[in-house]
Design an enzyme around this catalytic site. Structure first.
Site, PDB file in Angstrom:
ATOM      1  NE  ARG A  59      -3.597  -2.243   2.624  1.00 24.64           N
ATOM      2  CZ  ARG A  59      -4.756  -2.470   2.011  1.00 24.64           C
ATOM      3  NH1 ARG A  59      -5.279  -1.526   1.253  1.00 24.64           N
ATOM      4  NH2 ARG A  59      -5.392  -3.604   2.170  1.00 24.64           N
ATOM      5  CG  ASP A 134     -13.082  -1.559  -1.497  1.00 22.54           C
ATOM      6  OD1 ASP A 134     -12.288  -0.937  -0.785  1.00 22.54           O
ATOM      7  OD2 ASP A 134     -14.084  -2.123  -1.055  1.00 22.54           O
ATOM      8  CG  LEU A 158     -12.210  12.094  -2.912  1.00 26.35           C
ATOM      9  CD1 LEU A 158     -10.711  12.269  -2.716  1.00 26.35           C
ATOM     10  CD2 LEU A 158     -12.505  11.558  -4.302  1.00 26.35           C
ATOM     11  CG  LEU A 169     -12.794   6.987  -4.832  1.00 34.00           C
ATOM     12  CD1 LEU A 169     -11.756   7.404  -3.794  1.00 34.00           C
ATOM     13  CD2 LEU A 169     -12.936   8.054  -5.911  1.00 34.00           C
ATOM     14  CB  CYS A 214     -15.826   3.697  12.390  1.00 29.86           C
ATOM     15  SG  CYS A 214     -16.771   4.009  10.887  1.00 29.86           S
ATOM     16  CB  SER A 216     -18.748   2.022   8.500  1.00 27.56           C
ATOM     17  OG  SER A 216     -19.726   2.900   8.015  1.00 27.56           O
ATOM     18  CB  CYS A 241     -22.614   4.799  10.110  1.00 31.32           C
ATOM     19  SG  CYS A 241     -23.097   6.359  10.902  1.00 31.32           S
TER      20      CYS A 241
END
Length: 349
Positions: A59, A134, A158, A169, A214, A216, A241
Site C-alpha cells: 500500500r 477496493d 473523499l 473510487l 466507527c 461502519s 453509517c
C-alpha cells in the site's frame, strides 16, 4: 483537425462509459501516504482488519504493488442518493442500511466499467495496465486527491466539489507516461459538521479516523461481539453509517440524477423491518441480499446487528422473535439477543 491528445480521449471515453469523475496522476504521487498509513497502523486504529497491516508494504506506493506503473487513472462513479440518508434515524422497527449498499454491489459494477476502459486504452495506446476497485492494496483516496478528483475531508473520505461525498473510487495503473492533472485543494475550511455528527466519536482529530469506534467498521468488518459502549449509539444502523458523509455541505452540489442506475436503491433494502431480518436463516439471507455488498458479511453478523438495533428500538413486540434466537448456533448472536432483551425490559423480556 489534429487528433485530440491521449489524455483528452481517455477522459471522453471514461465519461462515455459512465464515470462521473476522472483524473490522472503520476505513480509517485501522494508521498505522505506511507507515513500516515504506518502511523494509523502503529496506533492500532485499523482494529481487526489485519489485511491492512499484512499488505502495508504494497500500500505504501503504487510501485510497491506493480513496479512497472508510470501513471494512474483515478476514476469515480456517483452513487448520490435521491433521499436524505438520515430520514430513517430513530425509526424504531426499521433498520438503516448505508446508501452505498442499497443497490448493486459496487465491486462488480465499477470493475466492469474499469475493464471496459482498460480494454479500450490497451487497444488505443498499446500499453500494459491493471485495474483495481477496493479489494487490492491500493490507497484510492490519496491517489484520487492527487489526481484532482477531490480532497480527503475531515471525515477521511473523499469530498468532490461536484459530487460531494458520494463517489465510488477505482484506479487503473498503466505503463503510459501521461500528463497529470492538478492536485485537488482542501476546501473543508473551518467546517466540522462531520466531526460533530459522528455518534461514536470515531474521529480523534480532523482528518483522522479510529476505525475501532466507527459504526461502519463495527457492523461490517468486526466479527465478534460489538463493544457495549457503542451499542446504544448504533441506534437502528444495521449495515454501515452515513452520518459523517450525509452532513457534508458539499453534498448540495451532488445530483442524484448523475448516479449510476445500478446503485439506485432496491425496495427491500431501503427500510427493512428488523423483525424480518431477525427471522433470516442462511438461505433466506443469501436470497434477500443476492447481488448486494451486504452478502459478504453473512447471516450471523447481520442478525447480530439487527438484534442490537432491536434493543434500541423500544419495540417490545420484537421480544418473541428475539427469544426465538436464544438457541442460535452462533454465541455472538445469542449474546447480542440477550443484550437486546435486557434493553427492552418488561415481563416479556
Amino acid at each position: 483537425m489534429a487528433q485530440d491528445k491521449l489524455e483528452t480521449r481517455i477522459k471522453a471515453k471514461a465519461t462515455e462509459l459512465g464515470f462521473a469523475a476522472i483524473g490522472i496522476t503520476h505513480a509517485d504521487a501522494a508521498p505522505k501516504t506511507v507515513e500516515r498509513l504506518h502511523q494509523w497502523l502503529d496506533e492500532g486504529r485499523h482494529g481487526s482488519m489485519i489485511w491492512m497491516a499484512d499488505r502495508a508494504h504494497q500500500r505504501q506506493s503504487p510501485a510497491s504493488l506493480w513496479p512497472e506503473v508510470k501513471s494512474i487513472l483515478s476514476l469515480g462513479v456517483s452513487y448520490a442518493p435521491a433521499e436524505d440518508p438520515m430520514r430513517l434515524a430513530d425509526q424504531g422497527r426499521i433498520g438503516r442500511i448505508s446508501v452505498y449498499a442499497q443497490g448493486a454491489d459496487y465491486h462488480d459494477v465499477v470493475k466492469r466499467q474499469l475493464k471496459a476502459l482498460g480494454r479500450w486504452l490497451a487497444q488505443e495506446a498499446g500499453c500494459d495496465l491493471k485495474v483495481f476497485v477496493d479489494t487490492a492494496p491500493v490507497m484510492e483516496k490519496p491517489l484520487a486527491e492527487a489526481a484532482g478528483l477531490g480532497w480527503q475531508g475531515k471525515h477521511t473520505n473523499l469530498v468532490s466539489r461536484e459530487h460531494g461525498s458520494w463517489l465510488f473510487l477505482g484506479a487503473i495503473y498503466t505503463t503510459l507516461e501521461l500528463e497529470p492533472d492538478a492536485v485537488a485543494r482542501d476546501s473543508c475550511g473551518r467546517c466540522d459538521a462531520c466531526q460533530r455528527a459522528c455518534p461514536t466519536d470515531a474521529f480523534p482529530a480532523p482528518y483522522q479516523l479510529d476505525a475501532r469506534r466507527c459504526i461502519s467498521y463495527l457492523t461490517i468488518e468486526h466479527a465478534g461481539p460489538i463493544p457495549e459502549e457503542f451499542r446504544v449509539a448504533m441506534g437502528n444502523r444495521i449495515y454501515g453509517c452515513d452520518d459523517c458523509l450525509a452532513v457534508c455541505p458539499w453534498n448540495k452540489f451532488a445530483a442524484a440524477a448523475q448516479a449510476n442506475m445500478a446503485f439506485h436503491p432496491r425496495a427491500e433494502l431501503t427500510a427493512p423491518e428488523l423483525g424480518d431480518l431477525l427471522s433470516l436463516d442462511d438461505a433466506g439471507f443469501r436470497q434477500v441480499f443476492s447481488g448486494s455488498p451486504i452478502k459478504r458479511i453473512g447471516r450471523n453478523r447481520m442478525v447480530r446487528n439487527a438484534a442490537i438495533a432491536a434493543g434500541n428500538s423500544g419495540a417490545v413486540e420484537l421480544v418473541p422473535v428475539l427469544r426465538g434466537l436464544l438457541g442460535d448456533d452462533d454465541p455472538v448472536v445469542v449474546e447480542a439477543v440477550e443484550w437486546a432483551l435486557g434493553q427492552l425490559g418488561g415481563s416479556d423480556a
